[in-house]
Design a protein around this motif. Sequence first.
Motif, PDB file in Angstrom:
ATOM      1  N   LEU A 142       0.870  -1.172   0.000  1.00 37.30           N
ATOM      2  CA  LEU A 142       0.000   0.000   0.000  1.00 37.30           C
ATOM      3  C   LEU A 142       0.911   1.227   0.000  1.00 37.30           C
ATOM      4  N   VAL A 143       0.811   2.033  -1.042  1.00 40.79           N
ATOM      5  CA  VAL A 143       1.682   3.209  -1.148  1.00 40.79           C
ATOM      6  C   VAL A 143       0.859   4.461  -0.853  1.00 40.79           C
ATOM      7  N   THR A 144       1.216   5.146   0.213  1.00 40.73           N
ATOM      8  CA  THR A 144       0.479   6.335   0.661  1.00 40.73           C
ATOM      9  C   THR A 144       1.483   7.460   0.888  1.00 40.73           C
ATOM     10  N   PRO A 145       1.631   8.371  -0.066  1.00 34.23           N
ATOM     11  CA  PRO A 145       2.604   9.441   0.122  1.00 34.23           C
ATOM     12  C   PRO A 145       2.274  10.318   1.322  1.00 34.23           C
ATOM     13  N   VAL A 146       3.321  10.831   1.953  1.00 32.99           N
ATOM     14  CA  VAL A 146       3.163  11.832   3.007  1.00 32.99           C
ATOM     15  C   VAL A 146       3.926  13.081   2.570  1.00 32.99           C
ATOM     16  N   SER A 147       3.677  14.190   3.288  1.00 31.55           N
ATOM     17  CA  SER A 147       4.293  15.436   2.847  1.00 31.55           C
ATOM     18  C   SER A 147       4.894  16.206   4.010  1.00 31.55           C
ATOM     19  N   TYR A 148       5.684  17.199   3.621  1.00 36.61           N
ATOM     20  CA  TYR A 148       6.404  18.021   4.590  1.00 36.61           C
ATOM     21  C   TYR A 148       5.452  18.798   5.496  1.00 36.61           C
ATOM     22  N   ASP A 149       4.278  19.159   4.960  1.00 40.48           N
ATOM     23  CA  ASP A 149       3.432  20.128   5.667  1.00 40.48           C
ATOM     24  C   ASP A 149       2.084  19.560   6.106  1.00 40.48           C
ATOM     25  N   GLN A 150       1.920  18.257   6.062  1.00 39.02           N
ATOM     26  CA  GLN A 150       0.689  17.636   6.560  1.00 39.02           C
ATOM     27  C   GLN A 150       1.043  16.617   7.636  1.00 39.02           C
ATOM     28  N   PRO A 151       0.190  16.472   8.657  1.00 36.34           N
ATOM     29  CA  PRO A 151       0.488  15.483   9.704  1.00 36.34           C
ATOM     30  C   PRO A 151       0.606  14.072   9.113  1.00 36.34           C
ATOM     31  N   TRP A 152       1.551  13.319   9.618  1.00 36.19           N
ATOM     32  CA  TRP A 152       1.771  11.960   9.107  1.00 36.19           C
ATOM     33  C   TRP A 152       0.787  10.943   9.705  1.00 36.19           C
ATOM     34  N   THR A 153       0.149  11.283  10.820  1.00 38.30           N
ATOM     35  CA  THR A 153      -0.617  10.299  11.601  1.00 38.30           C
ATOM     36  C   THR A 153      -1.708   9.606  10.791  1.00 38.30           C
ATOM     37  N   THR A 154      -2.239  10.268   9.771  1.00 39.35           N
ATOM     38  CA  THR A 154      -3.354   9.680   9.016  1.00 39.35           C
ATOM     39  C   THR A 154      -2.992   8.342   8.379  1.00 39.35           C
ATOM     40  N   VAL A 155      -1.712   8.092   8.123  1.00 40.71           N
ATOM     41  CA  VAL A 155      -1.357   6.822   7.477  1.00 40.71           C
ATOM     42  C   VAL A 155      -1.654   5.629   8.385  1.00 40.71           C
ATOM     43  N   LEU A 156      -1.784   5.884   9.673  1.00 39.54           N
ATOM     44  CA  LEU A 156      -2.109   4.781  10.589  1.00 39.54           C
ATOM     45  C   LEU A 156      -3.505   4.233  10.322  1.00 39.54           C
ATOM     46  N   ASP A 157      -4.400   5.083   9.781  1.00 42.14           N
ATOM     47  CA  ASP A 157      -5.777   4.658   9.543  1.00 42.14           C
ATOM     48  C   ASP A 157      -5.879   3.546   8.503  1.00 42.14           C
ATOM     49  N   ALA A 158      -4.872   3.461   7.616  1.00 42.19           N
ATOM     50  CA  ALA A 158      -4.928   2.471   6.536  1.00 42.19           C
ATOM     51  C   ALA A 158      -4.313   1.130   6.927  1.00 42.19           C
ATOM     52  N   LEU A 159      -3.810   1.039   8.158  1.00 45.41           N
ATOM     53  CA  LEU A 159      -3.202  -0.228   8.592  1.00 45.41           C
ATOM     54  C   LEU A 159      -4.282  -1.211   9.023  1.00 45.41           C
ATOM     55  N   PRO A 160      -3.948  -2.514   9.005  1.00 45.49           N
ATOM     56  CA  PRO A 160      -4.881  -3.473   9.618  1.00 45.49           C
ATOM     57  C   PRO A 160      -5.073  -3.103  11.083  1.00 45.49           C
ATOM     58  N   VAL A 161      -6.182  -3.515  11.647  1.00 41.20           N
ATOM     59  CA  VAL A 161      -6.440  -3.195  13.047  1.00 41.20           C
ATOM     60  C   VAL A 161      -5.413  -3.909  13.920  1.00 41.20           C
TER      61      VAL A 161
END
Length: 167
Positions: A142-161
């Motif tokens: 699963l490839v989910t880009p992150v950026s310099y100016d947005q919080p990274w935490t949202t990528v945790l939502d795409a993980l399995p529980v």
Amino acid sequence: MVAAACFGVDSRLHDEIARPAAERGWRLAITLTPTAHRWLKTSGEYDRLTELTDLPVRSESRLPGEPRPHPDPATFLFVPASASSTAKLALGIADNQALTVLCEALGNPQVHVSVCPQLSETQAAHPAWPSHLATLHAAGALVTPVSYDQPWTTVLDALPVAGTHQP
Ligand SMILES: Cc1cc2nc3c(=O)[nH]c(=O)nc-3n(C[C@H](O)[C@H](O)[C@H](O)COP(=O)(O)O)c2cc1C
């Protein structure tokens, strides 16, 4: 969890990824690239990370006679993933401990692999970048880009529980 030497990793990894992941119930097996390790040691973030896990935060390979310091994770989150390390992962170049564990996980259908590249427009303009992304997609990552100016935490939502994705 694996982290590379991207802008912000020396100040954001604990608060935006590691602590929220621990709070969601993940047991953290953290591996840093050698450069990320140097940056986090210098900033003090390394010591903060060690307080979140019972496992060693590692960046080096073990000696042949030493036991493996981490269990085999059922889920890998590579964030932030540098352009360089993302390219090496796609090509299977396991020239440090972080890439060794990622390369062994990629393509294993029992293991969830999330890769979160953070890179500049000029880095993304490299002619091989699209093919690296295609390789990772084809491998089931699963490839989910992150950026310099947005919080990274949202990528945790795409993980399995946490706790339900067993090896
Ligand atoms: C201050 C600083 C910020 C950087 N930020 C990024 C970044 O956000 N993304 C990236 O792909 N490379 C970035 N780089 C370049 C990487 O650190 C460099 O390619 C390094 O070799 C990556 O090593 P690693 O993937 O083994 O951690 C940055 C370099 C510096 C000095």
